[in-house]
Write a protein that holds these residues in place. Structure first.
Motif, PDB file in Angstrom:
ATOM      1  N   LYS A   1      -2.237  15.447 -39.646  1.00 41.75           N
ATOM      2  CA  LYS A   1      -3.418  15.154 -39.258  1.00 41.75           C
ATOM      3  C   LYS A   1      -4.226  16.579 -39.214  1.00 41.75           C
ATOM      4  N   ARG A   2      -3.587  17.488 -38.395  1.00 41.95           N
ATOM      5  CA  ARG A   2      -4.525  17.758 -37.888  1.00 41.95           C
ATOM      6  C   ARG A   2      -4.487  19.386 -38.293  1.00 41.95           C
ATOM      7  N   PHE A   3      -3.660  18.747 -40.222  1.00 36.49           N
ATOM      8  CA  PHE A   3      -4.719  19.942 -40.674  1.00 36.49           C
ATOM      9  C   PHE A   3      -5.477  19.253 -42.138  1.00 36.49           C
ATOM     10  N   ASP A   4      -5.537  17.480 -41.492  1.00 33.46           N
ATOM     11  CA  ASP A   4      -6.643  17.233 -42.432  1.00 33.46           C
ATOM     12  C   ASP A   4      -8.486  17.404 -41.328  1.00 33.46           C
ATOM     13  N   ASN A   5      -7.368  17.563 -39.791  1.00 32.37           N
ATOM     14  CA  ASN A   5      -9.192  17.569 -38.854  1.00 32.37           C
ATOM     15  C   ASN A   5      -9.535  18.968 -39.280  1.00 32.37           C
ATOM     16  N   VAL A   6      -8.102  20.355 -39.400  1.00 34.52           N
ATOM     17  CA  VAL A   6      -9.192  21.554 -39.922  1.00 34.52           C
ATOM     18  C   VAL A   6     -10.435  21.497 -40.784  1.00 34.52           C
TER      19      VAL A   6
ATOM     20  N   ALA B   1      -3.762  27.051 -40.575  1.00 39.22           N
ATOM     21  CA  ALA B   1      -3.054  25.496 -40.249  1.00 39.22           C
ATOM     22  C   ALA B   1      -2.435  25.334 -41.696  1.00 39.22           C
ATOM     23  N   SER B   2      -2.204  25.879 -42.779  1.00 40.75           N
ATOM     24  CA  SER B   2      -1.054  25.894 -43.918  1.00 40.75           C
ATOM     25  C   SER B   2       0.170  26.368 -43.422  1.00 40.75           C
ATOM     26  N   LYS B   3      -0.089  27.329 -42.883  1.00 42.81           N
ATOM     27  CA  LYS B   3       1.773  27.530 -42.262  1.00 42.81           C
ATOM     28  C   LYS B   3       2.314  26.465 -41.406  1.00 42.81           C
ATOM     29  N   GLU B   4       1.025  25.855 -39.751  1.00 40.13           N
ATOM     30  CA  GLU B   4       1.494  24.733 -39.482  1.00 40.13           C
ATOM     31  C   GLU B   4       2.639  23.501 -40.510  1.00 40.13           C
TER      32      GLU B   4
ATOM     33  N   VAL C   1     -11.515  28.514 -52.563  1.00 41.70           N
ATOM     34  CA  VAL C   1     -12.539  28.675 -51.346  1.00 41.70           C
ATOM     35  C   VAL C   1     -11.923  28.884 -50.523  1.00 41.70           C
ATOM     36  N   GLU C   2     -11.349  27.368 -49.903  1.00 43.13           N
ATOM     37  CA  GLU C   2     -11.229  27.366 -48.514  1.00 43.13           C
ATOM     38  C   GLU C   2      -9.535  27.846 -48.121  1.00 43.13           C
ATOM     39  N   SER C   3      -8.361  27.772 -48.929  1.00 46.01           N
ATOM     40  CA  SER C   3      -7.778  28.389 -48.835  1.00 46.01           C
ATOM     41  C   SER C   3      -6.970  29.504 -47.749  1.00 46.01           C
ATOM     42  N   ALA C   4      -7.841  31.193 -48.114  1.00 50.08           N
ATOM     43  CA  ALA C   4      -7.772  31.821 -46.921  1.00 50.08           C
ATOM     44  C   ALA C   4      -7.876  31.296 -46.333  1.00 50.08           C
TER      45      ALA C   4
ATOM     46  N   LEU D   1       0.267  13.813 -47.642  1.00 45.28           N
ATOM     47  CA  LEU D   1      -0.052  14.833 -48.158  1.00 45.28           C
ATOM     48  C   LEU D   1      -0.820  15.731 -48.659  1.00 45.28           C
ATOM     49  N   LEU D   2       0.047  14.688 -50.391  1.00 44.71           N
ATOM     50  CA  LEU D   2      -0.854  15.249 -51.256  1.00 44.71           C
ATOM     51  C   LEU D   2      -2.202  14.975 -51.476  1.00 44.71           C
ATOM     52  N   ARG D   3      -2.422  13.980 -50.978  1.00 45.12           N
ATOM     53  CA  ARG D   3      -4.230  13.592 -50.751  1.00 45.12           C
ATOM     54  C   ARG D   3      -4.573  14.736 -50.088  1.00 45.12           C
ATOM     55  N   VAL D   4      -4.112  15.429 -49.050  1.00 39.89           N
ATOM     56  CA  VAL D   4      -5.167  16.064 -48.015  1.00 39.89           C
ATOM     57  C   VAL D   4      -5.026  17.467 -48.519  1.00 39.89           C
ATOM     58  N   THR D   5      -3.916  18.166 -49.650  1.00 37.35           N
ATOM     59  CA  THR D   5      -3.877  18.965 -49.736  1.00 37.35           C
ATOM     60  C   THR D   5      -4.200  19.439 -51.188  1.00 37.35           C
ATOM     61  N   ARG D   6      -4.035  18.558 -51.728  1.00 34.70           N
ATOM     62  CA  ARG D   6      -4.911  18.686 -53.877  1.00 34.70           C
ATOM     63  C   ARG D   6      -6.340  18.642 -52.933  1.00 34.70           C
ATOM     64  N   SER D   7      -7.301  18.699 -51.841  1.00 34.13           N
ATOM     65  CA  SER D   7      -8.387  18.045 -52.255  1.00 34.13           C
ATOM     66  C   SER D   7      -8.986  19.987 -51.544  1.00 34.13           C
ATOM     67  N   VAL D   8      -8.128  20.401 -50.633  1.00 31.53           N
ATOM     68  CA  VAL D   8      -8.485  21.925 -50.408  1.00 31.53           C
ATOM     69  C   VAL D   8      -9.257  22.658 -51.858  1.00 31.53           C
TER      70      VAL D   8
END
Length: 361
Positions: free
Chosen positions: A68-73, A34-37, A26-29, A16-23
């Motif tokens: 995994k779904r978030f990472d795919n997005v 995907a973040s809500k899911e 400019v990609e947040s919005a 989770l940390l690996r994926v979210t910290r890489s965002v």
């Protein structure tokens, strides 16, 4: 069993940390849905559960699937970004024309032919960039379909992302223009190989006639710098949705004022022309061109001392010298010595002088 749960939870949180910290910011919005899911899946972990409950394994599995779904997005977004970035790198690394374009030049080109050659080289490099730029709207609309679920080119969720990439386009065009202007200034400043163009000076009844005129030379040189700047007009700006209050990735259409006038194109030209670095480069290029023309004029002035040698009225002037009172032999000796000296100087002088990219001959 507890140890297995702890290990699985730690591994899931690490992912989770690996994926979210890489965002990137400019990609947040763009990743809001995907973040809500992902958040909805993670929030279930705040419920109290017995360590021996099977629900822990189900929770970890559900979270891993959401990650995994978030990472795919994220991968989808970054794949599109790589494509856009590749096009921008081509733009910003382009020099519209180079000294190497004239490496095989054996003799200086006519001034008009030089402009045609430079314009042709610039056009051959610029046109593919403009064609590639047309793909920006398609790429961003496809990304909107994959991430947001719509295909309008005007998604509110992607407004910040549109702004980011349009700014990147502007920066890339500025880089191309600055790089090309700097190259042109260097070509004007440093003579390498055969001069690119020439002016010819001839004596006509004692007057030094220069072709083409130095004013025309300067206009042509400053015109090259202006053409570099106007290359930005090939890149169209993106529309702003005033009703929604945000930008889009849709290219702005031409504004047709009347049938008798050319349509108004909303391009990056005005924005690039207002850039301080671009303006400074334009000033430098024109200043160097002006200095080169001034140096050529100085060389021409050294040749004007020989105008008496081509004076076609000298025969009539000599007849006037025979009318009393006549000049002394000493006066004639002095004048003949001066003429002989001019002849010797003219014979010894080179028939051409190179000033930057200009040959004066």
């Amino acid at each position: 069993q507890i140890a297995d749960h702890c290990s699985a939870l730690k591994e899931m949180l690490a992912n989770l940390l690996r994926v979210t910290r890489s965002v990137a910011p400019v990609e947040s919005a763009l990743l809001t849905a995907a973040s809500k899911e992902l958040d909805d899946a993670m929030l279930k972990g705040f419920d109290y559960v017995c360590w021996r409950s099977q629900r822990i394994s189900d929770y970890v599995a559900e979270c891993n699937l959401a990650i995994k779904r978030f990472d795919n997005v994220c991968d989808t977004v970054r794949s599109s970004a790589r494509d856009l970035d590749m096009y921008l790198q081509k733009i910003e690394q382009t020099t519209l024309f180079q000294q190497a374009d004239f490496a095989d030049l054996a003799t200086p080109l006519d001034l008009g032919l030089l402009r045609e050659t430079i314009d042709g080289k610039s056009r051959s490099r610029l046109e593919p960039l403009v064609e590639d730029y047309a793909a920006f709207e398609q790429i961003l609309r496809k990304l909107e379909t994959d991430v947001v679920g719509t295909n309008t080119g005007a998604s509110k969720q992607m407004a910040g992302y549109y702004f980011y990439w349009e700014k990147r386009v502007y920066n890339a065009i500025v880089a191309m223009v600055v790089r090309s202007l700097a190259t042109w200034t260097a070509i004007l400043t440093v003579a390498q190989g055969t001069p690119l163009t020439a002016i010819r000076a001839n004596f006509d009844e004692g007057d030094l006639v220069v072709s083409p005129r130095l004013n025309d030379v300067f206009k042509a040189l400053s015109g090259v710098a202006a053409s570099i700047l106007t290359s930005a007009s090939g890149f169209v700006r993106w529309q702003f949705d005033h009703a929604a209050g945000h930008g889009t990735c849709l290219f702005a259409p031409d504004l047709i004022v009347s049938e008798d006038e050319d349509p108004i194109v909303f391009s990056f030209l005005d924005d690039v022309a207002a850039n301080p670095t671009v303006r400074a480069c334009m000033v430098d290029a024109n200043a160097v061109g002006r200095d080169m023309v001034a140096a050529a004029e100085k060389e021409l002035n050294t040749w004007r001392q020989y105008t008496d040698l081509w004076d076609r009225k000298r025969a009539s002037k000599m007849e006037k010298l025979l009318i009393p009172p006549r000049k002394s032999t000493v006066w004639f000796d002095t004048q003949l010595s001066r003429y002989a000296g001019l002849v010797d100087q003219a014979k010894a002088a080179s028939d051409h002088v190179d000033v930057g990219l200009l040959r004066v001959q």
